[in-house]
Design an enzyme around this catalytic site. Structure first.
Site, PDB file in Angstrom:
ATOM      1  N   HIS A 162       5.795   6.249  -2.775  1.00 15.02           N
ATOM      2  CA  HIS A 162       6.571   5.030  -2.972  1.00 15.02           C
ATOM      3  C   HIS A 162       5.845   3.843  -2.362  1.00 15.02           C
ATOM      4  O   HIS A 162       5.032   3.998  -1.457  1.00 15.02           O
ATOM      5  CB  HIS A 162       7.957   5.153  -2.333  1.00 15.02           C
ATOM      6  CG  HIS A 162       7.922   5.146  -0.844  1.00 15.02           C
ATOM      7  ND1 HIS A 162       7.574   6.258  -0.104  1.00 15.02           N
ATOM      8  CD2 HIS A 162       8.148   4.154   0.051  1.00 15.02           C
ATOM      9  CE1 HIS A 162       7.608   5.949   1.183  1.00 15.02           C
ATOM     10  NE2 HIS A 162       7.943   4.678   1.302  1.00 15.02           N
ATOM     11  N   HIS A 181       0.855  -1.181   0.000  1.00 10.12           N
ATOM     12  CA  HIS A 181       0.000   0.000   0.000  1.00 10.12           C
ATOM     13  C   HIS A 181       0.894   1.235   0.000  1.00 10.12           C
ATOM     14  O   HIS A 181       2.078   1.148   0.296  1.00 10.12           O
ATOM     15  CB  HIS A 181      -0.903   0.014   1.242  1.00 10.12           C
ATOM     16  CG  HIS A 181      -0.117   0.101   2.511  1.00 10.12           C
ATOM     17  ND1 HIS A 181       0.404  -1.023   3.138  1.00 10.12           N
ATOM     18  CD2 HIS A 181       0.306   1.168   3.241  1.00 10.12           C
ATOM     19  CE1 HIS A 181       1.084  -0.639   4.203  1.00 10.12           C
ATOM     20  NE2 HIS A 181       1.061   0.683   4.287  1.00 10.12           N
TER      21      HIS A 181
END
Length: 173
Positions: free
Chosen positions: A120, A34
């Site tokens: 990221h 996630h």
């Protein structure tokens, strides 16, 4: 608790297939991938409810597409502690959502986040730090896309094995 954006099953599968074998460190299980927009930690129920109310009242904007790009490392490739996958499209919108999550957290009484948000996907945690310069020099590209349709308030359940993430509240775009 933390506020994040889940990686879709199709994107997970495509990234997992394309990743180099034998990545350094302790790999994050793909089912846990996630984008963390704002980590909250231990949160009292009334504060959690305040954050849910704040995020529910905000217009988050339309759905958008994220395209994954190349591998990177924090704090740097020579002393990597985190190996991550960056984005080449949709990073600005992820940053906007992170700012929204930050505002909700601050207005609910949390101290400001000290680090600037960098879109990221964490793939591996490396301890002790490791030099990943050669790996990054290979310039693996992913070009996998996914649609971002919601923010999720997650609860991490620790103990008895790997962390388990439970959806507490969903905020659709």
């Amino acid at each position: 608790l933390f506020i994040g954006v889940p990686v879709t099953p199709d994107a997970r599968t495509a990234i997992e297939r394309a990743l180099p074998k034998n990545l350094p460190g302790k790999l994050v299980s793909p089912d846990k991938w996630h984008f963390t927009l704002r980590f909250l930690g231990q949160t009292a129920p009334e504060v959690r409810d305040d954050i849910i109310a704040r995020l529910s009242a905000i217009t988050l904007g339309p759905k958008f597409t994220v395209r994954f790009g190349e591998l990177g490392a924090f704090p740097n490739p020579r002393r990597a502690r985190i190996l991550w996958l960056g984005v080449t499209r949709g990073g600005e919108r992820l940053s906007d959502l992170a700012a929204t999550a930050e505002d909700a957290a601050r207005n609910a009484g949390f101290a400001p986040e000290r680090k600037q948000f960098t879109p990221h996907l964490t793939l591996s945690r490396i301890d002790p730090p490791h030099n990943v310069t050669a790996l990054l020099a290979q310039k693996h590209r992913y070009d996998t896309e996914m649609s971002v349709t919601a923010l999720i308030l997650y609860r991490s359940r620790l103990g008895g094995g790997p962390a388990r993430y439970e959806e507490v509240a969903r905020f659709d775009l």
